[in-house]
Design a protein around this motif. Sequence first.
Motif, PDB file in Angstrom:
ATOM      1  N   GLN A 146       0.925  -1.517   0.141  1.00 35.46           N
ATOM      2  CA  GLN A 146       0.016  -0.205   0.115  1.00 35.46           C
ATOM      3  C   GLN A 146       0.677   1.318  -0.262  1.00 35.46           C
ATOM      4  O   GLN A 146       1.835   1.727   0.802  1.00 35.46           O
ATOM      5  N   VAL A 147       0.730   2.053  -0.843  1.00 38.11           N
ATOM      6  CA  VAL A 147       1.708   3.301  -1.011  1.00 38.11           C
ATOM      7  C   VAL A 147       1.001   4.811  -0.314  1.00 38.11           C
ATOM      8  O   VAL A 147      -0.500   4.947  -0.195  1.00 38.11           O
ATOM      9  N   GLN A 148       1.612   5.913   0.826  1.00 40.86           N
ATOM     10  CA  GLN A 148       1.463   6.435   1.417  1.00 40.86           C
ATOM     11  C   GLN A 148       1.647   7.996   1.325  1.00 40.86           C
ATOM     12  O   GLN A 148       3.037   7.746   0.280  1.00 40.86           O
ATOM     13  N   SER A 159       5.190   7.123  -0.126  1.00 40.64           N
ATOM     14  CA  SER A 159       5.596   5.920   0.546  1.00 40.64           C
ATOM     15  C   SER A 159       6.988   5.906   0.352  1.00 40.64           C
ATOM     16  O   SER A 159       8.076   4.084   0.666  1.00 40.64           O
ATOM     17  N   ASP A 191      -0.068   7.143  -8.746  1.00 38.65           N
ATOM     18  CA  ASP A 191      -0.807   5.538 -10.660  1.00 38.65           C
ATOM     19  C   ASP A 191       0.459   5.347 -10.564  1.00 38.65           C
ATOM     20  O   ASP A 191       1.528   5.941 -11.198  1.00 38.65           O
ATOM     21  N   ASP A 193      -4.662   5.882  -8.279  1.00 35.65           N
ATOM     22  CA  ASP A 193      -5.086   4.227  -6.980  1.00 35.65           C
ATOM     23  C   ASP A 193      -4.543   4.868  -5.419  1.00 35.65           C
ATOM     24  O   ASP A 193      -5.763   4.719  -4.868  1.00 35.65           O
ATOM     25  N   TYR A 194      -3.815   6.316  -5.483  1.00 28.43           N
ATOM     26  CA  TYR A 194      -3.040   6.660  -4.556  1.00 28.43           C
ATOM     27  C   TYR A 194      -3.633   7.731  -4.003  1.00 28.43           C
ATOM     28  O   TYR A 194      -3.502   8.647  -4.905  1.00 28.43           O
ATOM     29  N   TRP A 195      -4.166   7.947  -2.942  1.00 26.39           N
ATOM     30  CA  TRP A 195      -4.778   9.839  -2.624  1.00 26.39           C
ATOM     31  C   TRP A 195      -3.773   9.761  -1.309  1.00 26.39           C
ATOM     32  O   TRP A 195      -3.907   8.902   0.038  1.00 26.39           O
TER      33      TRP A 195
END
Length: 125
Positions: free
Chosen positions: A1-3, A25, A98, A113-115
Amino acid sequence: QVQLAESGGGSVQAGGSLRLSCAASIFTYNLCSMGWFRQAPGKEREGVAALDCDGVINYADSVKGRFTISRDKGKNTLYLQMNSLKPEDTAMYYCAADPRHLGRYIHLPIPYDYWGQGTQVTVSS
């Protein structure tokens, strides 16, 4: 999971400047598409600036010539330099990323995908 973690927001007067940062991250070279989006109360989220791993950069017409997006891969950080700020720039600013090459959709919020959680920018007249 990307932060993703944004920082740098604040309150400024019209004509002022702010620099937003977005720390990822993971190494940003693993995130081909990255962008800044904003959302004002009662309005839809809109693209501000975005870039991809092919070097394509997209700016909203409303910020062209005033905002600059950049990426420091060594620091895993995305930046947004905002100059000549206007009251209409007031919004919550979000960083998005993304791993895919989003191409012509890079300026749209839906594919990302990541926010991050957002950072507030308030510009007073």
